[in-house]
Design an enzyme around this catalytic site. Structure first.
Site, PDB file in Angstrom:
ATOM      1  N   GLY A  12     -32.166 120.831 -25.126  1.00 62.95           N
ATOM      2  CA  GLY A  12     -31.626 119.835 -24.217  1.00 62.95           C
ATOM      3  C   GLY A  12     -30.119 119.746 -24.318  1.00 62.95           C
ATOM      4  O   GLY A  12     -29.465 120.556 -24.985  1.00 62.95           O
ATOM      5  N   PHE A  13     -29.555 118.753 -23.661  1.00 60.80           N
ATOM      6  CA  PHE A  13     -28.095 118.618 -23.622  1.00 60.80           C
ATOM      7  C   PHE A  13     -27.501 118.444 -25.018  1.00 60.80           C
ATOM      8  O   PHE A  13     -26.737 119.288 -25.501  1.00 60.80           O
ATOM      9  CB  PHE A  13     -27.709 117.453 -22.709  1.00 60.80           C
ATOM     10  CG  PHE A  13     -26.299 116.977 -22.874  1.00 60.80           C
ATOM     11  CD1 PHE A  13     -25.244 117.874 -22.868  1.00 60.80           C
ATOM     12  CD2 PHE A  13     -26.017 115.622 -23.034  1.00 60.80           C
ATOM     13  CE1 PHE A  13     -23.930 117.437 -23.021  1.00 60.80           C
ATOM     14  CE2 PHE A  13     -24.718 115.173 -23.177  1.00 60.80           C
ATOM     15  CZ  PHE A  13     -23.681 116.082 -23.182  1.00 60.80           C
ATOM     16  N   ASP A  34     -38.811 123.031 -28.812  1.00 61.53           N
ATOM     17  CA  ASP A  34     -38.624 122.389 -27.513  1.00 61.53           C
ATOM     18  C   ASP A  34     -39.767 122.807 -26.590  1.00 61.53           C
ATOM     19  O   ASP A  34     -40.204 123.963 -26.628  1.00 61.53           O
ATOM     20  CB  ASP A  34     -37.283 122.823 -26.902  1.00 61.53           C
ATOM     21  CG  ASP A  34     -36.764 121.821 -25.881  1.00 61.53           C
ATOM     22  OD1 ASP A  34     -37.444 121.615 -24.855  1.00 61.53           O
ATOM     23  OD2 ASP A  34     -35.675 121.252 -26.110  1.00 61.53           O
ATOM     24  N   ASN A  35     -40.250 121.868 -25.782  1.00 61.98           N
ATOM     25  CA  ASN A  35     -41.302 122.200 -24.817  1.00 61.98           C
ATOM     26  C   ASN A  35     -40.734 122.531 -23.442  1.00 61.98           C
ATOM     27  O   ASN A  35     -41.482 122.811 -22.507  1.00 61.98           O
ATOM     28  CB  ASN A  35     -42.325 121.072 -24.704  1.00 61.98           C
ATOM     29  CG  ASN A  35     -41.736 119.792 -24.137  1.00 61.98           C
ATOM     30  OD1 ASN A  35     -40.534 119.697 -23.883  1.00 61.98           O
ATOM     31  ND2 ASN A  35     -42.579 118.797 -23.942  1.00 61.98           N
ATOM     32  N   GLY A  39     -35.287 120.546 -21.352  1.00 61.84           N
ATOM     33  CA  GLY A  39     -34.419 121.530 -21.986  1.00 61.84           C
ATOM     34  C   GLY A  39     -34.504 122.879 -21.284  1.00 61.84           C
ATOM     35  O   GLY A  39     -35.478 123.182 -20.591  1.00 61.84           O
ATOM     36  N   LEU A  75     -34.418 115.059 -32.152  1.00 67.26           N
ATOM     37  CA  LEU A  75     -33.785 114.632 -30.912  1.00 67.26           C
ATOM     38  C   LEU A  75     -34.751 114.610 -29.731  1.00 67.26           C
ATOM     39  O   LEU A  75     -34.428 114.058 -28.679  1.00 67.26           O
ATOM     40  CB  LEU A  75     -32.612 115.559 -30.557  1.00 67.26           C
ATOM     41  CG  LEU A  75     -31.269 115.316 -31.250  1.00 67.26           C
ATOM     42  CD1 LEU A  75     -31.360 115.600 -32.748  1.00 67.26           C
ATOM     43  CD2 LEU A  75     -30.192 116.166 -30.621  1.00 67.26           C
ATOM     44  N   THR A  93     -44.693 111.002 -26.521  1.00 66.81           N
ATOM     45  CA  THR A  93     -43.563 111.790 -27.027  1.00 66.81           C
ATOM     46  C   THR A  93     -42.656 110.978 -27.932  1.00 66.81           C
ATOM     47  O   THR A  93     -42.379 111.357 -29.078  1.00 66.81           O
ATOM     48  CB  THR A  93     -42.748 112.361 -25.854  1.00 66.81           C
ATOM     49  OG1 THR A  93     -43.583 113.200 -25.054  1.00 66.81           O
ATOM     50  CG2 THR A  93     -41.562 113.178 -26.367  1.00 66.81           C
ATOM     51  N   TYR A 142     -37.947 102.973 -22.389  1.00 68.11           N
ATOM     52  CA  TYR A 142     -37.220 103.921 -23.236  1.00 68.11           C
ATOM     53  C   TYR A 142     -36.636 103.217 -24.462  1.00 68.11           C
ATOM     54  O   TYR A 142     -36.762 103.706 -25.595  1.00 68.11           O
ATOM     55  CB  TYR A 142     -36.109 104.572 -22.417  1.00 68.11           C
ATOM     56  CG  TYR A 142     -35.239 105.539 -23.170  1.00 68.11           C
ATOM     57  CD1 TYR A 142     -35.705 106.804 -23.517  1.00 68.11           C
ATOM     58  CD2 TYR A 142     -33.924 105.216 -23.494  1.00 68.11           C
ATOM     59  CE1 TYR A 142     -34.896 107.707 -24.191  1.00 68.11           C
ATOM     60  CE2 TYR A 142     -33.104 106.106 -24.160  1.00 68.11           C
ATOM     61  CZ  TYR A 142     -33.604 107.352 -24.506  1.00 68.11           C
ATOM     62  OH  TYR A 142     -32.798 108.238 -25.170  1.00 68.11           O
ATOM     63  N   LYS A 146     -37.719 104.114 -28.309  1.00 62.76           N
ATOM     64  CA  LYS A 146     -36.725 104.627 -29.242  1.00 62.76           C
ATOM     65  C   LYS A 146     -36.558 103.684 -30.438  1.00 62.76           C
ATOM     66  O   LYS A 146     -36.379 104.147 -31.575  1.00 62.76           O
ATOM     67  CB  LYS A 146     -35.381 104.820 -28.532  1.00 62.76           C
ATOM     68  CG  LYS A 146     -35.393 105.940 -27.500  1.00 62.76           C
ATOM     69  CD  LYS A 146     -35.733 107.294 -28.095  1.00 62.76           C
ATOM     70  CE  LYS A 146     -34.629 107.847 -28.942  1.00 62.76           C
ATOM     71  NZ  LYS A 146     -34.949 109.217 -29.455  1.00 62.76           N
TER      72      LYS A 146
END
Length: 321
Positions: A12-13, A34-35, A39, A75, A93, A142, A146
């Site tokens: 990802g970023f 990563d899935n 990403g 991350l 997730t 979110y 988190k």
């Protein structure tokens, strides 16, 4: 000695920039899990690292990846839009996946774990700048998921002595932001439009403020949280400590791009429900010796140069949502 590192969400970023940062720094043998939901493999082009395709929701995959690692950077997460639209995916997730990572690291006896959280958990704070120990305000799924990850991090440290640290990012910008993502950072979108002399679309009146953090500073702060003995069991704001309005950001980008773009104002979006945001970063300064090296203008200049290079190579014909 070379440290073996796993980065979940490493394509990802932020993850791909952290992968690149550690690879170029040297002394780190990096594996990415990563899935590729958001990403991209091309974010890792040219890097000497191992890529494992899989989800943190798959505990067997996670358990295999963390084996023998010296540091695990967690991350991987669903972003705020997916979290709100698909709350079960968010739970699977961001919460279950995070538990899988922590539990697997505990069982594999991983020496250091860093969990990336978000300043979204602060909501609209009563006082600015926002310190790590203020009360929280959860305005979307979110932020809930988190923070749940943070709660598990504290539990795994207090109960199981898993050596874990938490970093809370705020409005990170820089290289390789996916501009087709509706939640892509405003900096990337503004630069994309300004370089093409297109209108810069501001949602709301533009007087809302944010703490914009250059990706290099975010990567450095994250690594310091993994290396400092004082960071174990602690939470750190990773930001610039500078408050900037969206209007000011737009004006600065137009100037740096030497653009003929105009600024237009549109209806506020549901996800833009924070009026002011700036973080108190003194704890990271004092305990991690993390001093952000890039002011806003310096970070924007570097990002503009990167985007210009993409344009010159014909790789930036991307539709911005």
């Amino acid at each position: 000695m070379t440290k073996k590192v796993l980065i979940t969400g490493g394509a990802g970023f932020v993850g791909s920039n952290l992968s690149r940062y550690l690879t170029y720094k040297g002394g780190y043998d990096v594996e990415v899990l990563d899935n590729f939901f958001t990403g991209k493999r091309e974010n890792l082009d040219g890097l000497d690292l191992k890529i494992t395709k899989g989800s943190v929701a798959d505990k067997e995959v996670v358990a295999e990846c963390v084996k023998g690692k010296d540091i695990v950077f967690h991350l991987a997460a669903r972003n705020v839009i997916v979290s709100n639209m698909h709350p079960i995916e968010d739970i699977e997730t961001n919460i279950i996946g995070t538990y899988n990572v922590f539990d697997s690291c505990l069982r594999a006896d991983v020496p250091r774990v860093v969990y990336s959280s978000t300043s979204s958990i602060y909501g609209n704070p009563q006082y600015l700048p926002v310190s790590e120990n203020v009360s929280f305000q959860f305005l979307n799924n979110y932020s809930v998921s988190k923070y749940t990850g943070e709660a598990y991090a504290q539990c795994f440290w207090e109960r199981e002595m898993l050596p874990i640290s938490v970093v809370r990012y705020t409005n990170v910008y820089g290289f390789k932001q996916d501009l087709t993502n509706p939640y892509s950072g405003v900096v990337g979108k503004f630069i994309h439009w300004a370089l093409r002399n297109e209108e810069l679309k501001v949602h709301g009146d533009g007087y809302q403020t944010r703490d914009f953090t250059f990706i290099e500073d975010a990567c450095e702060g994250t690594l310091m949280a993994a290396l400092s003995p004082r960071a174990i069991g602690q939470v750190y704001n990773i930001g610039s400590g500078v408050e900037t309005s969206v209007n000011q950001l737009a004006d600065t980008i137009i100037q740096l791009c030497e653009s003929r773009s105009n600024i237009t104002h549109h209806e506020r979006r549901d996800i833009d429900n924070i009026r002011r945001r700036v973080l108190n970063v003194e704890k990271a300064r004092l305990e991690l010796r993390h001093y952000p090296k890039f002011g806003l203008v310096e970070g924007l200049k570097a990002t503009v140069e990167f985007e210009r290079d993409l344009m010159d190579r014909g790789s930036s014909a991307r539709k911005v949502v």
